[in-house]
Design a protein around this motif. Structure first.
Motif, PDB file in Angstrom:
ATOM      1  N   LEU A   1      -2.186  -1.525 -12.334  1.00 21.02           N
ATOM      2  CA  LEU A   1      -2.952  -1.545 -11.094  1.00 21.02           C
ATOM      3  C   LEU A   1      -4.426  -1.764 -11.407  1.00 21.02           C
ATOM      4  N   GLY A   2      -5.110  -2.521 -10.548  1.00 26.87           N
ATOM      5  CA  GLY A   2      -6.537  -2.743 -10.765  1.00 26.87           C
ATOM      6  C   GLY A   2      -7.387  -1.640 -10.172  1.00 26.87           C
ATOM      7  N   ASN A   3      -7.070  -1.222  -8.952  1.00 25.80           N
ATOM      8  CA  ASN A   3      -7.843  -0.169  -8.300  1.00 25.80           C
ATOM      9  C   ASN A   3      -7.026   0.418  -7.163  1.00 25.80           C
ATOM     10  N   ALA A   4      -7.484   1.540  -6.661  1.00 24.70           N
ATOM     11  CA  ALA A   4      -6.853   2.185  -5.506  1.00 24.70           C
ATOM     12  C   ALA A   4      -7.944   2.799  -4.648  1.00 24.70           C
ATOM     13  N   ILE A   5      -7.850   2.583  -3.350  1.00 22.97           N
ATOM     14  CA  ILE A   5      -8.814   3.155  -2.406  1.00 22.97           C
ATOM     15  C   ILE A   5      -8.123   4.277  -1.662  1.00 22.97           C
ATOM     16  N   SER A   6      -8.538   5.507  -1.992  1.00 21.72           N
ATOM     17  CA  SER A   6      -7.906   6.697  -1.420  1.00 21.72           C
ATOM     18  C   SER A   6      -8.965   7.583  -0.782  1.00 21.72           C
ATOM     19  N   ILE A   7      -8.543   8.350   0.201  1.00 18.02           N
ATOM     20  CA  ILE A   7      -9.447   9.279   0.869  1.00 18.02           C
ATOM     21  C   ILE A   7      -9.558  10.597   0.107  1.00 18.02           C
ATOM     22  N   SER A   8      -8.725  10.751  -0.920  1.00 19.45           N
ATOM     23  CA  SER A   8      -8.631  12.026  -1.646  1.00 19.45           C
ATOM     24  C   SER A   8      -9.952  12.509  -2.248  1.00 19.45           C
TER      25      SER A   8
ATOM     26  N   PHE B   1       0.849  -1.189   0.000  1.00 20.59           N
ATOM     27  CA  PHE B   1       0.000   0.000   0.000  1.00 20.59           C
ATOM     28  C   PHE B   1       0.887   1.242   0.000  1.00 20.59           C
ATOM     29  N   LEU B   2       0.283   2.385  -0.247  1.00 19.41           N
ATOM     30  CA  LEU B   2       1.014   3.652  -0.251  1.00 19.41           C
ATOM     31  C   LEU B   2       0.737   4.394   1.041  1.00 19.41           C
ATOM     32  N   LEU B   3       1.768   4.998   1.580  1.00 19.96           N
ATOM     33  CA  LEU B   3       1.636   5.868   2.746  1.00 19.96           C
ATOM     34  C   LEU B   3       2.031   7.274   2.318  1.00 19.96           C
TER      35      LEU B   3
ATOM     36  N   GLY C   1      -0.579  11.384   8.242  1.00 22.02           N
ATOM     37  CA  GLY C   1      -0.418  10.400   7.177  1.00 22.02           C
ATOM     38  C   GLY C   1      -1.753   9.852   6.744  1.00 22.02           C
ATOM     39  N   THR C   2      -1.772   9.278   5.567  1.00 19.17           N
ATOM     40  CA  THR C   2      -2.976   8.607   5.078  1.00 19.17           C
ATOM     41  C   THR C   2      -2.557   7.407   4.247  1.00 19.17           C
ATOM     42  N   ILE C   3      -3.364   6.376   4.310  1.00 15.54           N
ATOM     43  CA  ILE C   3      -3.081   5.118   3.622  1.00 15.54           C
ATOM     44  C   ILE C   3      -3.870   5.070   2.320  1.00 15.54           C
ATOM     45  N   VAL C   4      -3.201   4.661   1.255  1.00 15.47           N
ATOM     46  CA  VAL C   4      -3.866   4.417  -0.027  1.00 15.47           C
ATOM     47  C   VAL C   4      -3.740   2.926  -0.314  1.00 15.47           C
TER      48      VAL C   4
END
Length: 821
Positions: free
Chosen positions: A524-531, A493-495, A637-640
């Motif tokens: 990449l298939g998908n990404a779950i972000s808070i953005s 995951f991305l931080l 920080g936020t996790i993607v």
């Protein structure tokens, strides 16, 4: 000095030694009972074997957050021929899971029907601060006429969701598109609260649940599997054409547990039967057999209690590895009885005194070899080291303290086995001295060429996924479910980090185009972000300024074009002006009904999450793990979350502008980090092996002359080189488990050399004992080589080869000490 110790021990009466041994056993039994009553347990979590990666505090918190959210989750897909049956079957399945008593799962759901409404209610007061990318582009390029035309077309659409109230507050209907833009784009649909995936004429409904306790806890594991089996039976009984596939850590953990249990019983039983057969073959008496079993039992008791004392738990895989203790601890019994068979006039006490130097040096080298394994970063392997070292000490003490009293019964007078051992040694002596100088030279050249070829072709592979290999059916079902979920989420995951909230949100916005490109390129298939849910103040201000073109001087003409009453203009403009100082804030959104499901992705400084950290600290304290440091997490920080990663190197390269030079984005890849550590410890272990060989040579030179010490050490050295060469020839990649096994090849193999060096010319009993020891060890480790767990298979195969070569080479020490016939 060692002879003086042997003399001092032999002066103690056998009855007093036996009493001391019994006292030690009783103390150990009470210690074990106390530990078990105070929380000692069997650990089945394969993750407990993994190395501990040192990360910065924010990354540590991110890893803990991801693991706590994704761990123990299961995903069930119910595949039907039509939508109605898929929806009904999913509802029946969920009802059955919820009705299980006692409950094994919570958070049982499919789609959240209320989230869309919750998001709509939360964001509406901030509608003037929201614009989609398409809306931003249209307003920036002064395309108001086109936007008005789109609104007019929407008003005449019979299926449009516009109503008079919305029009009076959002005349161009911008807000619905903003809400729709926040919803992740995937192939899933929602019907009656159930997630559906339609493909190839079939409809799959998706159900998700979270286990109440860890899937690696044996009791919780069984409860969850029973609850699932019951729900599956109930559902398939009512809907007989439904196909159900599953995914989640639970199923991998259950398969690993079942495999480990089967291997413990199979390997242990076969090893034990083999040892019994060896003892009966050699001594044809029941007493040596009973004494051997007593030695093994004592060794196992020492091993179990020693491990629990150090770790307060014992891993299931430790017991699998530990079954090999049978093949090593029994060696002491073999050497004792082979010596008694050769010198039947000696008493049991004098026999112990005679073999005491060799046995003591053998114990020292074997224990050091096992403890060297404890330097590996795996708690599970550290347990194996303590388990086996403790077991050997137990077997050694049984020989020294109990044998003088218990093993005094005479042995059969037949020495047929000793005759065979002598004949074998004579054959080796004649073979070695019968080689001409030319034949010897050619043989050495062939061996050198073989070893060189094998070592040059030897490669390494430190991927931690070699630790466990799940059955093909489980892996296939998991891949099917991941495909239905558009990739699901992966381990990586991305931080994204920032000095404050707004800096963090801006970094997150700069990441979004890169993720979109990665998805479009197929990395990449998908990404779950808070953005999408939390635009920065900067972006909100830009959206607000652009909407000036709607709610400024042009508002009256816009209302006229749409056909709305001009009287609503003042209220709209006032609402627009009042919204200038209103912002969507992380705290407000993440505590709202629409945002609470995304709150785990947000990492505030520890000062703002003290209650969460205290709760985590309490849980860690209960499990006796190391608490989290609280004084260094000052960043936001936020996790993607990333799903369906198809090309990790290409994705990493694409994100490099944001990652390099301590950029705001960090790719957290625990698999790669642990694999890197494994590689480092593999190199360290091999270096320690080289150091151990040098130290052993120095220690043995004190007991023997330097030339003989070199020969003793040369035996396990050559066995190690031959083993590595074969691994290179067959293309087996070198791992940490190979290196750890080679440590044991040294520890066990040098024992054989020591016994031959101690015996010198009178070595028929040693030859017989080494033969029996090698057979028992090869039996134990040879069975490990057939394990379905890759790590255990690798460990066992290396020992099988190494000990085999050691057995073949060690008798040649007899040739050196005896000389020509």
């Amino acid at each position: 000095m060692i002879k003086h110790i042997a003399q001092w021990v032999s002066d103690i009466k056998p009855s007093l030694r036996f009493l001391l041994w019994v006292t030690i056993l009783i103390s150990l039994a009470f210690t074990g009972l106390h530990l078990w009553q105070h929380g000692a347990k069997v650990q089945t979590d394969i993750l407990a074997m993994l190395p501990k990666v040192k990360e910065d505090p924010l990354t540590d918190r991110a890893l803990s957050r991801v693991e706590s959210q994704l761990a123990n989750r299961i995903y069930i897909a119910l595949i039907a021929s039509n939508e109605t049956e898929a929806v009904s079957a999913a509802k029946r399945f969920m009802d059955s899971l919820e009705q299980t008593s006692p409950a094994a799962f919570d958070d049982i759901q499919s789609a959240d029907l209320n989230q869309g409404e919750a998001l709509s209610q939360y964001y509406f007061p901030y509608r003037f601060k929201l614009l989609t990318q398409k809306q931003t582009q249209a307003l920036s390029q002064d395309q108001l006429p086109q936007m008005i035309l789109s609104t007019q077309q929407a008003l005449y659409n019979a299926f449009n969701f516009a109503n008079s109230r919305l029009l009076t507050q959002d005349p161009l209907l911008l807000y619905p598109d903003n809400i729709m833009a926040m919803v992740p784009k995937n192939q899933l649909q929602v019907q009656q609260g159930i997630l559906l995936h339609k493909q190839n004429g079939h409809v799959a409904s998706i159900v998700m649940a979270k286990g109440i306790n860890s899937a690696f806890n044996p009791d919780a594991q069984q409860a969850q599997l029973a609850s699932l089996d019951n729900a599956i039976q109930v559902t398939t009984h009512q809907y007989q054409n439904i196909k159900i596939i599953k995914a989640g850590a639970l199923f991998h953990a259950a398969a690993a547990t079942e495999t480990a249990k089967n291997e413990i019983s199979t390997i242990g039983i076969i090893s034990l039967v083999g040892v019994i057969a060896l003892v009966w073959f050699a001594f044809r008496s029941i007493m040596p057999l009973l004494i051997a079993l007593l030695t093994l039992t004592t060794g196992f008791l020492f091993a179990l209690i020693g491990t629990l004392l150090v770790f307060n738990q014992i891993h299931l895989l430790t017991l699998v590895f530990g079954t090999s203790l049978i093949g090593i601890a029994i060696d002491y019994s073999f050497h004792f009885y082979c010596e008694r068979l050769q010198h039947q006039t000696l008493s049991a006490s004098n026999t112990v005194k005679h073999i005491f130097p060799a046995i003591s040096l053998a114990l020292l080298t074997s224990v050091l070899a096992y403890l060297s394994m404890g330097l590996a970063p795996f708690p599970g392997m550290q347990q194996v080291a303590i388990f086996c070292a403790s077991g050997l000490i137990g077997a050694y003490l049984t020989l020294i303290l109990a044998y003088p009293l218990l093993a005094q019964s005479p042995l059969p007078t037949s020495k047929k086995q000793l005759v065979l051992a002598t004949q074998y040694q004579t054959m080796l002596t004649r073979f070695s001295h019968g080689l001409s100088h030319q034949q010897l030279t050619i043989s050495l050249i062939i061996l050198f060429a073989f070893c060189s070829y094998g070592l040059l072709h030897l490669k390494s592979n430190d991927d931690i996924r070699q630790l466990q290999q799940s059955p093909v059916q489980i892996t296939q079902e998991e891949n099917q479910v991941r495909s239905l979920l558009s990739g699901g989420t992966d381990n990586q995951f991305l931080l994204v980090k920032g000095a404050n909230e707004q800096a963090l949100l801006q970094h997150l916005e700069s990441l979004t185009p890169y993720l979109q490109k990665a998805i479009s390129l197929g990395y990449l298939g998908n990404a779950i972000s808070i953005s999408p849910y939390l635009p920065s103040h900067k972006q909100q201000d830009e959206s607000y300024q652009l909407q000036e073109k709607i709610y400024g001087k042009s508002l009256h003409s816009i209302l006229d074009d749409i056909g709305l009453d001009d009287s609503i203009a003042p209220a709209l403009q006032n609402a627009y002006l009042n919204a200038r100082s209103q912002y969507i804030e992380p705290d407000g959104f993440l505590t709202s009904a629409g945002g609470k499901s995304l709150s785990p992705l947000w990492l505030a400084p520890t000062a703002k999450v003290s209650s969460e950290v205290k709760l985590t600290q309490t849980k860690l304290a209960q499990t006796k793990l190391t608490p989290i440091a609280l004084n260094q997490t000052n960043e936001f920080g936020t996790i993607v979350l990333l799903g369906g990663i198809h090309n990790l190197p290409a994705l990493t390269q694409l994100l490099m502008p944001l990652i390099h030079n301590n950029g705001p984005v960090k790719l957290v890849d625990k698999v790669a980090d642990i694999s890197h550590i494994m590689g480092q410890y593999r190199q360290l272990t091999l270096a320690l092996l080289a150091i151990a060989l040098i130290l052993a040579c120095f220690i043995f030179s004190i007991r023997f002359h330097f030339k003989l010490a070199l020969i003793i050490v040369a035996v396990p050295t050559l066995a190690t080189l031959f083993t590595l060469a074969i691994l290179g020839v067959v293309g087996s990649a070198l791992t940490l488990f190979h290196a750890l096994a080679l440590i044991l090849v040294f520890g066990i193999g040098v024992d054989y050399s020591l016994f031959f060096a101690e015996a010198q010319k009178d070595s028929a009993g040693v030859m017989m004992a080494v033969f029996m020891s090698a057979c028992s060890t090869l039996l134990a480790f040879g069975l490990l080589a057939f394990s379905n767990t890759p790590a255990i298979h690798t460990f066992g195969l290396t020992l099988l080869l190494g000990i085999g070569f050691t057995f073949l080479l060690s008798p040649f020490i007899h040739v050196v000490t005896k000389g020509k016939p």
